[in-house]
Design a protein around this motif. Structure first.
Motif, short mmCIF file in Angstrom:
data_model
loop_
_atom_site.label_atom_id
_atom_site.label_comp_id
_atom_site.label_asym_id
_atom_site.label_seq_id
_atom_site.Cartn_x
_atom_site.Cartn_y
_atom_site.Cartn_z
N ILE A 187 0.87 -1.17 0.00
CA ILE A 187 0.00 0.00 0.00
C ILE A 187 0.91 1.22 0.00
CG2 ILE A 187 -1.74 1.31 1.27
CD1 ILE A 187 -2.63 -1.41 2.50
N GLU A 188 0.68 2.13 -0.94
CA GLU A 188 1.51 3.32 -1.08
C GLU A 188 0.66 4.57 -0.99
OE1 GLU A 188 3.01 2.86 -5.04
OE2 GLU A 188 4.67 1.57 -4.40
N LYS A 189 1.30 5.65 -0.57
CA LYS A 189 0.64 6.95 -0.56
C LYS A 189 1.71 8.03 -0.69
CE LYS A 189 -2.79 9.76 1.77
NZ LYS A 189 -3.67 9.89 2.94
N ASP A 190 1.45 8.99 -1.58
CA ASP A 190 2.34 10.13 -1.72
C ASP A 190 2.05 11.11 -0.61
OD1 ASP A 190 3.60 9.23 -4.13
OD2 ASP A 190 1.80 9.82 -5.23
N SER A 191 3.09 11.68 -0.02
CA SER A 191 2.93 12.68 1.02
C SER A 191 3.93 13.80 0.78
CB SER A 191 3.13 12.07 2.40
OG SER A 191 4.49 11.80 2.63
N GLU A 192 3.81 14.86 1.55
CA GLU A 192 4.73 15.98 1.41
C GLU A 192 6.17 15.58 1.76
OE1 GLU A 192 2.54 15.77 5.14
OE2 GLU A 192 1.77 16.29 3.17
N THR A 193 6.35 14.52 2.52
CA THR A 193 7.69 14.05 2.88
C THR A 193 8.19 12.93 1.96
OG1 THR A 193 6.78 12.49 4.49
CG2 THR A 193 7.39 14.68 5.30
N GLY A 194 7.41 12.58 0.95
CA GLY A 194 7.80 11.54 0.01
C GLY A 194 6.83 10.38 0.01
N LEU A 195 7.22 9.32 -0.67
CA LEU A 195 6.37 8.14 -0.78
C LEU A 195 6.38 7.34 0.51
CD1 LEU A 195 4.72 6.27 -2.70
CD2 LEU A 195 6.87 5.10 -3.18
N LYS A 196 5.18 7.02 0.99
CA LYS A 196 5.05 6.14 2.16
C LYS A 196 4.61 4.78 1.65
CE LYS A 196 3.99 9.70 5.51
NZ LYS A 196 3.12 10.08 6.62
N GLU A 197 5.09 3.73 2.32
CA GLU A 197 4.84 2.38 1.85
C GLU A 197 4.59 1.44 3.02
OE1 GLU A 197 7.20 0.84 -1.72
OE2 GLU A 197 8.10 -0.20 -0.02
N HIS A 198 3.61 0.57 2.86
CA HIS A 198 3.31 -0.46 3.86
C HIS A 198 3.17 -1.78 3.12
CE1 HIS A 198 1.51 -2.50 7.31
NE2 HIS A 198 0.58 -2.94 6.48
N ARG A 199 3.96 -2.77 3.50
CA ARG A 199 3.89 -4.10 2.88
C ARG A 199 3.06 -5.01 3.77
NH1 ARG A 199 7.95 -4.93 -1.08
NH2 ARG A 199 9.21 -3.05 -1.32
N PHE A 200 2.27 -5.86 3.13
CA PHE A 200 1.47 -6.81 3.90
C PHE A 200 1.51 -8.19 3.26
CE2 PHE A 200 -1.49 -4.98 0.85
CZ PHE A 200 -2.24 -6.05 0.40
N VAL A 201 1.38 -9.20 4.10
CA VAL A 201 1.29 -10.60 3.69
C VAL A 201 0.18 -11.21 4.51
CG1 VAL A 201 2.47 -12.82 3.58
CG2 VAL A 201 3.75 -10.72 3.19
N ARG A 202 -0.65 -12.01 3.89
CA ARG A 202 -1.74 -12.68 4.59
C ARG A 202 -1.59 -14.18 4.40
NH1 ARG A 202 -1.64 -8.58 6.75
NH2 ARG A 202 -3.29 -7.10 7.04
N ALA A 203 -2.25 -14.92 5.23
CA ALA A 203 -2.12 -16.38 5.24
C ALA A 203 -2.79 -17.05 4.04
CB ALA A 203 -2.71 -16.94 6.54
#
Length: 98
Positions: A52-68
């Protein structure tokens, strides 16, 4: 057990055998976020995973996820990763980056 996590991390971060690379799935825009499905082969199936990504004023934010959940086809795993990504966004919003 350590080799399992090493193998998992290598696959999830794109490392490993470059001759087996598959094209990345298209990102899906949702509520100001981008969901990038990133399933990977696991024991003859595809593991649900994504970014999951989102552009912000401080740059690209990223969250990785894995599900079962695993799926017989890559397309099914990609579709489910989008569903799970939307659920994560709905439940946590920007908190996923904190």
């Amino acid at each position: 057990m350590a080799s399992f996590f090493k193998d998992f991390w290598t696959r999830f971060t794109g490392g490993g055998d470059s001759s087996v690379t598959e094209p990345a799935a298209e990102a899906v825009e949702y509520k100001g976020f981008r969901i990038r499905p990133a399933p990977y082969p696991s024991k003859g199936q595809y593991q649900t995973a994504g970014i999951i990504e989102k552009d912000s004023e401080t740059g690209l934010k990223e969250h990785r996820f894995v599900r079962a959940e695993t799926h017989a086809s890559k397309a099914d795993a990609e579709a489910f990763a989008v569903v799970k990504g939307k659920q994560i966004i709905d439940e946590q919003g920007d908190r996923i980056f904190g």
